[in-house]
Design a protein around this motif. Structure first.
Motif, PDB file in Angstrom:
ATOM      1  N   VAL A  16      57.059 100.165  53.779  1.00  0.00           N
ATOM      2  CA  VAL A  16      57.869  99.445  53.135  1.00  0.00           C
ATOM      3  C   VAL A  16      57.877  98.116  53.540  1.00  0.00           C
ATOM      4  O   VAL A  16      57.881  97.580  54.901  1.00  0.00           O
ATOM      5  N   ASN A  18      59.429  93.764  52.910  1.00  0.00           N
ATOM      6  CA  ASN A  18      60.435  93.003  52.124  1.00  0.00           C
ATOM      7  C   ASN A  18      59.841  91.691  51.736  1.00  0.00           C
ATOM      8  O   ASN A  18      58.707  91.463  51.668  1.00  0.00           O
ATOM      9  N   GLY A  19      60.778  90.712  51.165  1.00  0.00           N
ATOM     10  CA  GLY A  19      60.502  89.664  50.537  1.00  0.00           C
ATOM     11  C   GLY A  19      59.916  88.555  51.473  1.00  0.00           C
ATOM     12  O   GLY A  19      59.320  87.630  51.129  1.00  0.00           O
ATOM     13  N   GLN A  20      60.252  88.717  53.017  1.00  0.00           N
ATOM     14  CA  GLN A  20      59.727  87.774  53.777  1.00  0.00           C
ATOM     15  C   GLN A  20      58.114  88.222  54.484  1.00  0.00           C
ATOM     16  O   GLN A  20      57.822  87.741  55.283  1.00  0.00           O
ATOM     17  N   LEU A  24      58.595  97.681  57.582  1.00  0.00           N
ATOM     18  CA  LEU A  24      59.521  98.514  58.215  1.00  0.00           C
ATOM     19  C   LEU A  24      58.900  99.684  59.032  1.00  0.00           C
ATOM     20  O   LEU A  24      58.253 100.577  58.274  1.00  0.00           O
ATOM     21  N   LEU A  61      67.969 102.823  53.480  1.00  0.00           N
ATOM     22  CA  LEU A  61      67.577 101.843  52.362  1.00  0.00           C
ATOM     23  C   LEU A  61      67.136 102.766  50.803  1.00  0.00           C
ATOM     24  O   LEU A  61      66.713 103.910  51.250  1.00  0.00           O
ATOM     25  N   CYS A  63      64.863 102.503  47.896  1.00  0.00           N
ATOM     26  CA  CYS A  63      63.626 101.680  47.560  1.00  0.00           C
ATOM     27  C   CYS A  63      62.969 102.298  46.263  1.00  0.00           C
ATOM     28  O   CYS A  63      63.284 103.156  45.428  1.00  0.00           O
ATOM     29  N   LYS A 113      59.126  98.997  48.051  1.00  0.00           N
ATOM     30  CA  LYS A 113      59.909  97.824  48.171  1.00  0.00           C
ATOM     31  C   LYS A 113      61.473  98.019  48.110  1.00  0.00           C
ATOM     32  O   LYS A 113      62.131  98.862  47.181  1.00  0.00           O
ATOM     33  N   PRO A 114      62.423  97.462  49.135  1.00  0.00           N
ATOM     34  CA  PRO A 114      63.881  97.871  48.938  1.00  0.00           C
ATOM     35  C   PRO A 114      64.757  97.156  47.707  1.00  0.00           C
ATOM     36  O   PRO A 114      64.024  96.402  47.196  1.00  0.00           O
ATOM     37  N   LYS A 116      67.387  95.584  45.681  1.00  0.00           N
ATOM     38  CA  LYS A 116      68.300  94.531  45.855  1.00  0.00           C
ATOM     39  C   LYS A 116      69.525  95.146  46.348  1.00  0.00           C
ATOM     40  O   LYS A 116      70.227  96.087  45.897  1.00  0.00           O
ATOM     41  N   GLN A 119      70.771  98.139  51.999  1.00  0.00           N
ATOM     42  CA  GLN A 119      70.997  97.722  53.538  1.00  0.00           C
ATOM     43  C   GLN A 119      70.406  98.853  54.448  1.00  0.00           C
ATOM     44  O   GLN A 119      70.614 100.066  54.066  1.00  0.00           O
ATOM     45  N   TRP A 127      62.059  95.204  61.046  1.00  0.00           N
ATOM     46  CA  TRP A 127      61.196  94.602  60.204  1.00  0.00           C
ATOM     47  C   TRP A 127      60.259  93.870  61.009  1.00  0.00           C
ATOM     48  O   TRP A 127      60.618  93.132  61.608  1.00  0.00           O
TER      49      TRP A 127
END
Length: 158
Positions: A16, A18-20, A24, A61, A63, A113-114, A116, A119, A127
């Motif tokens: 998993v 994230n955008g950064q 995970l 989450l 995903c 990918k989570p 939008k 949480q 992360w």
């Protein structure tokens, strides 16, 4: 003379991200190392559904699974045959379990990918950047999968 072959369990794991560009993982209490979310595939459950279920159960989450090789789709025009989401990898992992004894996990690794606004609710998951993961007690196969995922993200393949 009969040779006992170790059993195999089918599992699904989610890499998993994230955008950064972080991944995970959590410190697995039973194994004592950092692992991504995942678990056993239940009877009559498809692997891509199992990984999404496991991620939600373990982390909270929601995903989506990303197909690793979408340009190589079979483009089937057959109502009876369905092409499933392709995993990033399928690994055979030796498991030393005190309760179930030695066995293998046939582990289907998915890129996830989570969604939008989804949480993270389990604060034991963190992360982490690839550099942070490499400094922790993390199995080499997990590090290699994260390295591959990072390369695919940089090249915008996924």
């Amino acid at each position: 003379m009969t040779i006992e072959v170790p059993k195999s369990h089918f599992t699904a794991t989610g890499i998993v991200f994230n955008g950064q560009g972080k991944f995970l993982l959590h410190l697995h209490s039973k194994i004592g190392c950092w692992l991504p979310p995942g678990g056993h595939i239940e009877e009559n459950e498809e692997p891509q559904d199992a990984v999404l279920r496991e991620i939600e159960e373990e982390t909270g989450l929601l995903c989506e699974c990303l197909c690793y090789q979408p340009e190589f789709s079979l483009n089937l025009n057959n109502n009876d045959v369905i092409e499933l989401v392709k995993p990033l990898a399928i690994l055979k992992e030796p498991i030393h379990d005190k309760k179930q004894g030695f066995h293998y996990h046939i582990d289907m690794i998915y890129l996830c990918k989570p969604l939008k606004n989804s949480q993270l609710t389990n604060k034991s998951f963190q992360w982490l950047s690839l550099d942070e993961v490499k400094k922790l007690e993390t199995p080499l196969n997990v590090i290699r999968l994260i390295e591959l995922t990072e390369k695919l993200l940089i090249k915008k393949i996924i």
